[in-house]
Motif scaffolding. Structure first.
Motif, short mmCIF file in Angstrom:
data_model
loop_
_atom_site.label_atom_id
_atom_site.label_comp_id
_atom_site.label_asym_id
_atom_site.label_seq_id
_atom_site.Cartn_x
_atom_site.Cartn_y
_atom_site.Cartn_z
N MET A 1 0.83 -1.21 0.00
CA MET A 1 0.00 0.00 0.00
C MET A 1 0.87 1.26 0.00
O MET A 1 0.55 2.25 -0.67
CB MET A 1 -0.94 -0.02 1.20
N PHE A 2 1.97 1.22 0.77
CA PHE A 2 2.90 2.35 0.76
C PHE A 2 3.41 2.61 -0.65
O PHE A 2 3.44 3.74 -1.14
CB PHE A 2 4.08 2.06 1.68
N ILE A 3 3.84 1.54 -1.29
CA ILE A 3 4.44 1.68 -2.63
C ILE A 3 3.40 2.16 -3.64
O ILE A 3 3.67 3.01 -4.49
CB ILE A 3 5.05 0.34 -3.08
N ALA A 4 2.17 1.61 -3.55
CA ALA A 4 1.11 2.02 -4.48
C ALA A 4 0.79 3.51 -4.32
O ALA A 4 0.61 4.24 -5.30
CB ALA A 4 -0.14 1.17 -4.26
N ALA B 1 4.09 0.89 -9.11
CA ALA B 1 2.73 0.36 -8.97
C ALA B 1 2.69 -1.12 -9.31
O ALA B 1 2.01 -1.92 -8.64
CB ALA B 1 1.77 1.14 -9.86
N TRP B 2 3.41 -1.51 -10.35
CA TRP B 2 3.47 -2.93 -10.73
C TRP B 2 4.15 -3.75 -9.63
O TRP B 2 3.71 -4.86 -9.31
CB TRP B 2 4.22 -3.07 -12.04
N SER B 3 5.20 -3.21 -9.03
CA SER B 3 5.88 -3.90 -7.94
C SER B 3 4.94 -4.09 -6.75
O SER B 3 4.93 -5.15 -6.12
CB SER B 3 7.12 -3.11 -7.50
N ALA B 4 4.14 -3.07 -6.45
CA ALA B 4 3.20 -3.17 -5.33
C ALA B 4 2.19 -4.29 -5.58
O ALA B 4 1.82 -5.02 -4.65
CB ALA B 4 2.47 -1.84 -5.16
N LYS B 5 1.76 -4.44 -6.82
CA LYS B 5 0.80 -5.50 -7.16
C LYS B 5 1.40 -6.87 -6.88
O LYS B 5 0.75 -7.75 -6.31
CB LYS B 5 0.42 -5.37 -8.63
N GLU B 6 2.68 -7.08 -7.26
CA GLU B 6 3.32 -8.38 -7.04
C GLU B 6 3.47 -8.68 -5.55
O GLU B 6 3.22 -9.80 -5.10
CB GLU B 6 4.69 -8.39 -7.71
N ILE B 7 3.86 -7.68 -4.77
CA ILE B 7 4.01 -7.88 -3.33
C ILE B 7 2.67 -8.24 -2.71
O ILE B 7 2.57 -9.17 -1.89
CB ILE B 7 4.57 -6.60 -2.67
N ALA B 8 1.61 -7.51 -3.07
CA ALA B 8 0.29 -7.75 -2.49
C ALA B 8 -0.22 -9.15 -2.84
O ALA B 8 -0.78 -9.85 -1.98
CB ALA B 8 -0.70 -6.69 -2.98
N GLN B 9 -0.05 -9.57 -4.08
CA GLN B 9 -0.51 -10.90 -4.49
C GLN B 9 0.18 -12.00 -3.67
O GLN B 9 -0.47 -12.94 -3.19
CB GLN B 9 -0.24 -11.11 -5.97
N ASP B 10 1.49 -11.87 -3.49
CA ASP B 10 2.23 -12.88 -2.73
C ASP B 10 1.78 -12.90 -1.28
O ASP B 10 1.60 -13.96 -0.67
CB ASP B 10 3.74 -12.58 -2.82
N ALA B 11 1.60 -11.72 -0.68
CA ALA B 11 1.17 -11.65 0.72
C ALA B 11 -0.22 -12.25 0.91
O ALA B 11 -0.47 -12.97 1.88
CB ALA B 11 1.19 -10.19 1.19
N ILE B 12 -1.12 -11.95 -0.02
CA ILE B 12 -2.49 -12.49 0.08
C ILE B 12 -2.47 -14.01 0.03
O ILE B 12 -3.17 -14.69 0.79
CB ILE B 12 -3.38 -11.90 -1.04
#
Length: 318
Positions: A91-94, A194-205
């Motif tokens: 969320m910070f990165i996004a 923004a793309w990096s934030a998406k990858e981090i969020a998907q892995d965490a979920i």
């Protein structure tokens, strides 16, 4: 070190502390350079470092909690706090990526000349070196621990390294008279973040949803269990990971008349084999008589065949 929670705790906490200290130094250096130069891409890098510092501090606090031993109220430990920390970082990165894109667009619409380019270049070279050294250390910790929180931290520091290179390019192009480069690279960096934030969020979920361990690790577990001479097979293998701990559950298929003491010994041997190959494993094994397994499979097969052969209600009336 295999199955050493203290070593895991020590490594991930040191990596988080190193990231927080590095981000703080970079913020101070980039703030001075941005005030002197007015570069949009340098502001993008400064904003990213601010987000890095906030995320790394959050990461440090979360890891101190996540690496605490299991207690009476948290029998599986506190490892999922790592995944929550990774979500917060995403969320910070996004958020910072959106700010960068908006600032880059504003700079495109209202361009302004840069000053003190030499100081900005010096600061960005220092930032690139410091970030590269941090990434080397984080990579070492990730190889030793597999920590999701440190992986997330390293991902946005890799984007920071790329950003530093982009800022250097922007400063160079601007010095050569290509003034739009500064704003365009700021927008490009924001999109990449923004793309990096998406990858981090998907892995965490996926970690929070108890995703199975990778297929390669499951294959190792199955091979180790089936390699035991007294094991006829395994079934109902279930795996997941929380923080640095892998959880493995399975059923062993053993001879009907095997003494309980011997069955327990076999399970202990397989548990130890798994812990030797995979780091920080919590293994639970249930022993099943082979005849019970065969009867259950036969019952399931008969039920499936009956379901297929049974006529539908409409067909029966016909």
């Amino acid at each position: 070190m295999k199955n050493d929670p203290d070593n895991y705790r020590r490594l991930v906490r040191r990596a988080a502390l190193a990231a927080s200290i590095t981000a703080t130094f970079l913020i101070l250096a980039k703030l001075v350079a941005w005030i002197s130069s007015g570069s949009a891409s340098l502001l993008a890098s400064l904003t990213d470092s601010l987000m890095d510092a906030a995320a790394s501090l959050l990461n440090l606090l979360a890891l101190r909690y996540a690496t605490q031993p299991a207690d009476a109220e948290h029998r599986f430990g506190h490892g999922k706090m790592e995944s929550l920390a990774a979500m917060a970082q995403a969320m910070f990165i996004a958020g910072s990526s959106l700010l960068l894109i908006l600032h880059g667009i504003d700079r495109l619409l209202h361009p302004s000349p840069l000053s003190e380019v030499g100081l900005a270049v010096a600061v960005m070279l220092f930032s690139t070196l410091a970030t590269g050294l941090l990434l080397l250390y984080q990579g070492y910790v990730i190889r030793k621990t597999g920590s999701l929180a440190i992986k997330a931290d390293a991902l946005h520091y890799r984007s920071d390294l790329l950003m530093n290179c982009a800022v250097l390019l922007a400063l160079g192009l601007t010095a050569w008279g290509i003034h739009l480069a500064d704003a365009l690279l700021a927008i490009g960096i924001g999109i990449y973040m923004a793309w990096s934030a998406k990858e981090i969020a998907q892995d965490a979920i996926q970690h929070l949803l108890d995703r199975e361990l990778p297929a390669t690790e499951q294959a190792k577990i199955i091979a180790l269990a089936e390699a035991h001479p007294k094991v006829h097979g395994i079934h109902d293998l279930r795996t997941r990971q929380a923080g640095g701990t892998r959880f493995v559950q399975m059923h062993l298929e053993l001879d009907d008349h095997l003494p309980l003491v011997d069955a327990h010994k076999i399970a202990d041997e397989i548990e130890e084999d798994i812990r030797t190959v995979l780091e920080n494993c919590d293994v639970i094994i249930h022993q099943d008589p082979i005849s019970v397994v065969a009867n259950n499979q036969s019952t399931k097969t008969d039920a499936a065949e009956a379901s297929v052969s049974e006529p539908a209600e409409g067909d029966a009336r016909t």
